[in-house]
Motif scaffolding. Structure first.
Motif, mmCIF file in Angstrom:
data_model
loop_
_atom_site.group_PDB
_atom_site.id
_atom_site.type_symbol
_atom_site.label_atom_id
_atom_site.label_comp_id
_atom_site.label_asym_id
_atom_site.label_seq_id
_atom_site.Cartn_x
_atom_site.Cartn_y
_atom_site.Cartn_z
ATOM 1 N N VAL A 308 0.892 -1.228 0.010
ATOM 2 C CA VAL A 308 -0.099 0.177 -0.009
ATOM 3 C C VAL A 308 0.959 1.238 0.029
ATOM 4 C CG1 VAL A 308 -1.769 1.206 1.275
ATOM 5 C CG2 VAL A 308 -1.994 -1.142 1.081
ATOM 6 N N ALA A 309 1.966 1.214 0.826
ATOM 7 C CA ALA A 309 2.943 2.328 0.942
ATOM 8 C C ALA A 309 3.500 2.774 -0.433
ATOM 9 C CB ALA A 309 3.863 2.113 2.025
ATOM 10 N N ARG A 310 3.821 1.625 -1.201
ATOM 11 C CA ARG A 310 4.457 1.864 -2.470
ATOM 12 C C ARG A 310 3.552 2.309 -3.599
ATOM 13 N NH1 ARG A 310 6.059 -3.926 -2.492
ATOM 14 N NH2 ARG A 310 6.032 -3.658 -4.733
ATOM 15 N N GLN A 311 2.451 1.852 -3.649
ATOM 16 C CA GLN A 311 1.273 2.155 -4.361
ATOM 17 C C GLN A 311 0.945 3.864 -4.017
ATOM 18 O OE1 GLN A 311 -1.366 1.063 -6.859
ATOM 19 N NE2 GLN A 311 0.177 -0.401 -7.214
ATOM 20 N N LYS A 312 0.966 3.985 -2.919
ATOM 21 C CA LYS A 312 0.501 5.512 -2.560
ATOM 22 C C LYS A 312 1.627 6.492 -3.007
ATOM 23 C CE LYS A 312 -3.027 4.825 0.669
ATOM 24 N NZ LYS A 312 -4.225 5.642 0.072
ATOM 25 N N LYS A 313 3.017 6.130 -2.700
ATOM 26 C CA LYS A 313 4.134 6.843 -3.317
ATOM 27 C C LYS A 313 4.140 7.069 -4.506
ATOM 28 C CE LYS A 313 8.855 6.944 -2.981
ATOM 29 N NZ LYS A 313 10.363 6.223 -2.527
ATOM 30 N N ARG A 314 3.730 6.155 -5.294
ATOM 31 C CA ARG A 314 3.788 6.073 -6.733
ATOM 32 C C ARG A 314 2.382 6.881 -7.400
ATOM 33 N NH1 ARG A 314 2.771 7.363 -11.194
ATOM 34 N NH2 ARG A 314 3.090 6.145 -13.256
ATOM 35 N N PHE A 315 1.193 6.723 -6.870
ATOM 36 C CA PHE A 315 0.212 7.323 -7.405
ATOM 37 C C PHE A 315 -0.490 8.262 -6.418
ATOM 38 C CE2 PHE A 315 0.594 3.019 -9.082
ATOM 39 C CZ PHE A 315 0.471 3.293 -10.632
ATOM 40 N N GLY A 316 -0.193 8.465 -5.573
ATOM 41 C CA GLY A 316 -0.593 9.556 -4.638
ATOM 42 C C GLY A 316 -1.208 9.001 -3.260
ATOM 43 N N GLU A 317 -1.331 9.869 -2.196
ATOM 44 C CA GLU A 317 -1.708 9.308 -1.055
ATOM 45 C C GLU A 317 -3.301 9.073 -1.123
ATOM 46 O OE1 GLU A 317 -0.687 8.658 1.911
ATOM 47 O OE2 GLU A 317 1.242 8.896 1.059
ATOM 48 N N LYS A 318 -4.011 9.518 -2.158
ATOM 49 C CA LYS A 318 -5.564 9.322 -2.271
ATOM 50 C C LYS A 318 -5.797 8.135 -3.172
ATOM 51 C CE LYS A 318 -6.957 14.182 -1.441
ATOM 52 N NZ LYS A 318 -7.735 15.449 -1.830
ATOM 53 N N ALA A 319 -4.663 7.603 -3.622
ATOM 54 C CA ALA A 319 -4.877 6.362 -4.522
ATOM 55 C C ALA A 319 -5.541 5.278 -3.740
ATOM 56 C CB ALA A 319 -3.665 5.767 -4.875
ATOM 57 N N THR A 320 -6.488 4.720 -4.317
ATOM 58 C CA THR A 320 -7.206 3.388 -3.952
ATOM 59 C C THR A 320 -6.505 2.060 -4.269
ATOM 60 O OG1 THR A 320 -9.343 4.453 -4.249
ATOM 61 C CG2 THR A 320 -9.392 2.121 -3.987
ATOM 62 N N VAL A 321 -6.307 1.411 -3.243
ATOM 63 C CA VAL A 321 -5.649 0.157 -3.210
ATOM 64 C C VAL A 321 -6.468 -0.902 -2.985
ATOM 65 C CG1 VAL A 321 -3.246 -1.015 -2.823
ATOM 66 C CG2 VAL A 321 -3.427 1.548 -2.691
ATOM 67 N N SER A 322 -6.918 -1.660 -3.943
ATOM 68 C CA SER A 322 -7.945 -2.700 -3.706
ATOM 69 C C SER A 322 -7.528 -4.068 -4.379
ATOM 70 C CB SER A 322 -9.156 -2.474 -4.690
ATOM 71 O OG SER A 322 -8.790 -2.518 -6.070
ATOM 72 N N PHE A 323 -8.111 -5.180 -4.013
ATOM 73 C CA PHE A 323 -7.668 -6.351 -4.464
ATOM 74 C C PHE A 323 -7.415 -6.488 -5.999
ATOM 75 C CE2 PHE A 323 -12.273 -7.613 -4.622
ATOM 76 C CZ PHE A 323 -12.102 -8.220 -5.862
ATOM 77 N N TYR A 324 -8.004 -5.611 -6.757
ATOM 78 C CA TYR A 324 -7.839 -5.469 -8.194
ATOM 79 C C TYR A 324 -6.356 -4.940 -8.626
ATOM 80 C CZ TYR A 324 -12.275 -6.233 -10.107
ATOM 81 O OH TYR A 324 -13.711 -6.612 -10.373
ATOM 82 N N VAL A 325 -5.840 -3.925 -7.717
ATOM 83 C CA VAL A 325 -4.411 -3.635 -7.841
ATOM 84 C C VAL A 325 -3.586 -4.781 -7.657
ATOM 85 C CG1 VAL A 325 -2.658 -1.911 -7.028
ATOM 86 C CG2 VAL A 325 -5.046 -1.059 -7.172
ATOM 87 N N ASP A 326 -3.882 -5.284 -6.726
ATOM 88 C CA ASP A 326 -2.818 -6.407 -5.917
ATOM 89 C C ASP A 326 -2.723 -7.525 -7.019
ATOM 90 O OD1 ASP A 326 -1.503 -7.893 -3.809
ATOM 91 O OD2 ASP A 326 -3.363 -9.425 -4.356
#
Length: 406
Positions: A308-326
């Motif tokens: 989640v931290a890597r996703q938010k660093k790349r796509f912004g703090e408001k990025a949604t990180v769901s099982f689709y992303v995973d």
């Protein structure tokens, strides 16, 4: 001007031809190497093209954006580490418009025109099934990363997908304990293959637990008024509604369900529910929705927090990180790792190398089975609460039956 250039070029050529000095011979030799050698080097270093065939319109665009988010981060991480086989990976996007006919057209273009090494996507089972023959004729791997009803068996397909056994086997017993063994279940979903086949497994599981099916109904996409169905649910005496209605329609149904005063009387078990849905609700409308998945963004595990931290660093703090992303991140990594393992960009070698690979992505170590190229997943049951999904029970690894078993 054109004739002047042509005549000058002709004169120069004649001069060179009539005066073959050592310099001219060396220049000519170098030109020959350039003509013959450099294109070969260029081909060897050409990027590996990875197609993305996801819905960016047609009602499921949130899931398309989430899928791309996962693919893009995996590709960027590989490229930063030097790529694969000494080559960078280039993404080629296409919109299937949540439409099977469009999916077939776009898949054909990605294979024939864009020469992609593999295609990640689509989302719906209807689109996946529609492009299966296109994929197999083109001998181009399809990397599918959406939960589905099971049954995909092809040497050119790999699936990072929750199957009915992943969802149903843990969730129905949990719900039965929650509402009582003899409780009534009302099954309501969209009118296509995933809800229909999921409900076959759900009905069997409910009956095994001693429960009852008090209603089963399907609706086309785009319905705006669910009042008739809500009346049926209220009259049925159901204690649980099992919802297989993805996208905006699912949000609309839940809002009307709450407005009808059913929330305190009937529990909602929403198959495929994830963080993408939560912004569509206000206040406590979503609170109490129960689901089962292989990842939630609030999961309290080291690898989950890191992902989640890597996703938010790349796509912004408001990025949604769901099982689709995973799942889309995971299937992309599995494919590129298999290419490295195979030491080849040939589809057959890569797909063979994928079997047996293991990775830790967003929730524990997962592996690709050799027999059907599906991923064994670690599952958990969660509930919407206060604008988040909160874990209720960590189920752990579930090995679904082989999808290639006869």
């Amino acid at each position: 001007m054109k004739s002047d250039i042509s005549s000058t070029t002709s004169a120069t050529a004649a001069s060179v031809a009539s005066c073959p000095t050592r310099r001219h011979v060396l220049v000519g030799a170098a030109a020959g190497v350039s003509a013959m050698g450099f294109p070969l080097l260029a081909r060897a270093a050409a990027p590996i093209k990875l197609g993305i065939l996801l819905p960016y319109s047609g009602g499921l665009e949130l899931f398309g954006q989430q899928g791309e988010q996962g693919v893009r981060m995996a590709v960027e991480e590989f490229n930063a580490a030097g790529g694969v086989l000494g080559r960078q990976i280039e993404i080629v996007k296409a919109d299937d418009k949540t439409d099977p006919k469009t999916a077939v057209e776009r898949a054909g273009q990605l294979i024939r025109r864009d020469k992609v090494s593999a295609i990640v996507g689509p989302v719906t089972s209807a689109n996946r099934d529609a492009i299966k023959s296109t994929i197999e004729r083109g001998k181009t791997p399809l990397l599918y990363a959406t939960d589905y009803e099971g049954g995909v068996c092809s040497p050119y397909m790999a699936c990072y997908s929750a199957l009915p056994a992943h969802y149903v086997n843990p969730l129905v017993p949990y719900l039965s304990k929650l509402v009582g063994k003899d409780a009534g279940f009302y099954l309501f979903g969209a009118d296509y293959v995933w809800p229909q086949k999921m409900n076959v497994a759900i009905k069997a599981a409910v009956l095994r637990e001693g429960g009852r099916i008090v209603g089963e109904e399907y609706t086309p996409f785009g319905v705006k008024d669910f009042a008739p169905t809500l009346r049926k649910i209220a009259d049925s005496g159901a204690k649980v509604v099992v919802l297989t209605l993805p996208g905006a329609d699912g949000v609309t149904f839940v809002k009307q369900f709450v407005a009808a005063g059913l929330k305190d009387k009937v529990r909602i078990a929403f198959m495929g529910f994830n963080e993408n849905y939560l912004p569509g609700f206000s206040g406590s409308e979503a609170d109490g929705i129960v689901t089962c998945s292989h990842f939630i963004s609030s999961l309290d595990r080291p690898e989950s927090k890191d992902f989640v931290a890597r996703q938010k660093k790349r796509f912004g703090e408001k990025a949604t990180v769901s099982f689709y992303v995973d799942a889309h991140y995971g299937i992309t990594r599995f494919y590129l790792e298999a290419m490295k393992k195979a030491g080849s960009d040939k589809a057959e070698a890569i797909m063979k190398a994928m079997g047996g690979l293991k990775l830790t992505v967003g929730n524990g170590e997962v592996s690709v089975r050799e027999d059907d190229r599906h991923v064994n997943l670690n599952m958990l049951i969660s509930e919407a609460r206060g604008g988040e999904l909160k874990m209720l029970d960590y189920v752990g690894a579930i090995k679904a039956p082989s999808q290639c078993a006869k």
